[in-house]
Design an enzyme around this catalytic site. Structure first.
Site, PDB file in Angstrom:
ATOM      1  N   LEU A  22       0.685  -1.315   0.025  1.00  0.00           N
ATOM      2  CA  LEU A  22      -0.068   0.048  -0.130  1.00  0.00           C
ATOM      3  C   LEU A  22       1.001   1.380   0.126  1.00  0.00           C
ATOM      4  O   LEU A  22       0.509   2.238  -0.563  1.00  0.00           O
ATOM      5  CB  LEU A  22      -0.988  -0.010   1.177  1.00  0.00           C
ATOM      6  CG  LEU A  22      -1.964  -1.184   1.190  1.00  0.00           C
ATOM      7  CD1 LEU A  22      -2.839  -0.933   2.715  1.00  0.00           C
ATOM      8  CD2 LEU A  22      -3.128  -1.059   0.239  1.00  0.00           C
ATOM      9  N   GLY A  26       9.074   6.291   6.178  1.00  0.00           N
ATOM     10  CA  GLY A  26      10.479   6.528   6.849  1.00  0.00           C
ATOM     11  C   GLY A  26      10.435   5.315   7.828  1.00  0.00           C
ATOM     12  O   GLY A  26      11.834   4.927   8.117  1.00  0.00           O
ATOM     13  N   VAL A  30       3.654  -0.853   4.396  1.00  0.00           N
ATOM     14  CA  VAL A  30       2.299  -1.182   4.879  1.00  0.00           C
ATOM     15  C   VAL A  30       1.755  -2.107   3.771  1.00  0.00           C
ATOM     16  O   VAL A  30       1.819  -1.579   2.478  1.00  0.00           O
ATOM     17  CB  VAL A  30       1.642   0.079   5.022  1.00  0.00           C
ATOM     18  CG1 VAL A  30       0.259  -0.197   5.414  1.00  0.00           C
ATOM     19  CG2 VAL A  30       2.209   0.934   6.077  1.00  0.00           C
ATOM     20  N   ASP A 140       3.662  13.746  16.373  1.00  0.00           N
ATOM     21  CA  ASP A 140       4.197  13.967  15.016  1.00  0.00           C
ATOM     22  C   ASP A 140       2.919  14.127  14.059  1.00  0.00           C
ATOM     23  O   ASP A 140       2.892  13.564  13.105  1.00  0.00           O
ATOM     24  CB  ASP A 140       4.974  12.593  14.550  1.00  0.00           C
ATOM     25  CG  ASP A 140       5.663  12.800  13.176  1.00  0.00           C
ATOM     26  OD1 ASP A 140       5.826  13.962  12.494  1.00  0.00           O
ATOM     27  OD2 ASP A 140       5.979  11.789  12.567  1.00  0.00           O
TER      28      ASP A 140
END
Length: 336
Positions: A22, A26, A30, A140
């Site tokens: 997918l 970093g 996936v 993040d």
């Protein structure tokens, strides 16, 4: 949370075949997985085996196993049989907010979609800060960590860098982590992480939603500086309309755009104590969203004749007596 066997995940991904990939980030890859009962999941596989990746894997499992919120990606379980950590999440079909905003063609997200996505993201962050079993600072927040499902509902993802904090803690000192363009400058210079660090990052996302500019690849000349500095300077000069996405300007929601731009400016203030909390941000976006659905001007709806006397009508438009900042300060004295 379920502990998966590697045989289950191999079968679900056809042994992690590249046709099931997918995306890459970093921290790893996936894959789309389909179990024998037709359930579809997303399986994250760390790219390399280093101590930091293992720590982030453990951290994400520890945090997401305690969290259940409709606007946070759900973790179903993990696999402990492999050298490379594997995490199994709900499958989110529509990519990331970044994918949609920064596509080369026109953005498919209307202003109503963008406002709702902002509200749903704010709800998730407010929950993490104030209502989760253990308070969590995400650390993040960025548009590529906000997933969109088939109905374009926002789902906050990636908690590898997040920090749990005790209820009596308002800030912690930690090694700086985050993404350039979204990182709170106060946190960067002091290493003191607070809930207001997420507020700053969320303010950057509001600017992205308004402008479709990317924080790390701002297209203006270097004279304008960063996306945030350029936006803030135009906002102070009441010229922010110059950098708004023409696509949403054509939708005729100028008053609403101005309100969101003002909220973004408050989130992006250099001093964390001058920023609103995520709960206050959520409340403000909720108000704007509800008023938009009812097609009512935010500063006249529900006002008595005496209250409306405080407002000025100029050329058929309504201006308010108090700034949004003053209203936030006033509202802080009300019971929650």
């Amino acid at each position: 949370m379920k502990i998966f066997r590697i045989e289950e995940l191999d079968m679900a991904t056809n042994k992690f075949d590249q046709t099931r990939l997918l995306g890459r980030g970093g921290h790893g890859e996936v894959y789309k997985g389909i179990f024998s009962d037709k359930r579809v999941v997303a399986i994250k596989k760390s790219r390399i085996i280093i101590k930091r990746e293992i720590e982030q894997f453990i951290n994400e499992v520890a945090i997401l196993s305690q969290i259940k919120h409709r606007n946070v990606v759900r973790l179903f379980g993990c696999c402990l049989e492999t050298e490379v950590p594997l995490l199994v999440y709900e499958f989110i079909s529509n990519g990331t907010l970044s994918d949609h905003l920064h596509a080369e063609s026109n953005c498919c997200l209307s202003w109503d979609d963008r406002l709702r996505i902002a509200l749903e993201t704010a709800r998730a962050l407010a929950y993490l800060h104030t209502a989760a079993p253990v308070p969590v600072f995400h650390r993040d927040i960025k548009s590529s960590n906000i997933m969109l499902d088939e109905t374009l509902r926002a789902k906050v993802s990636y908690f590898g860098a997040s920090r749990s904090v005790s209820i009596d803690q308002s800030r912690i000192t930690t090694a700086v982590q985050g993404t350039y363009g979204y990182l709170d400058p106060e946190y960067f210079y002091t290493s003191r992480l607070t809930d207001k660090s997420d507020v700053y990052s969320f303010g950057v996302i509001l600017v992205e939603l308004l402008t479709r500019e990317t924080p790390h690849a701002f297209s203006k000349s270097s004279e304008e500086g960063t996306l945030v500095s350029y936006f803030s300077s135009l906002q102070r000069e009441n010229r922010v309309v110059e950098m708004l996405d023409p696509q949403i300007l054509r939708q005729g929601r100028n008053t609403q755009l101005e309100e969101v731009a003002e909220l973004a400016e408050m989130c992006l203030r250099l001093k964390g104590k001058e920023r609103p909390t995520m709960k206050e941000v959520e409340m403000r976006l909720e108000e704007l969203s509800m008023l938009q659905k009812r097609h009512v001007h935010p500063w006249t709806e529900g006002s008595s004749a005496e209250e409306q006397g405080l407002l000025q009508l100029e050329g058929g438009t309504t201006t308010r007596q108090y700034s949004f900042e003053q209203e936030l300060e006033n509202s802080s004295s009300f019971p929650r």
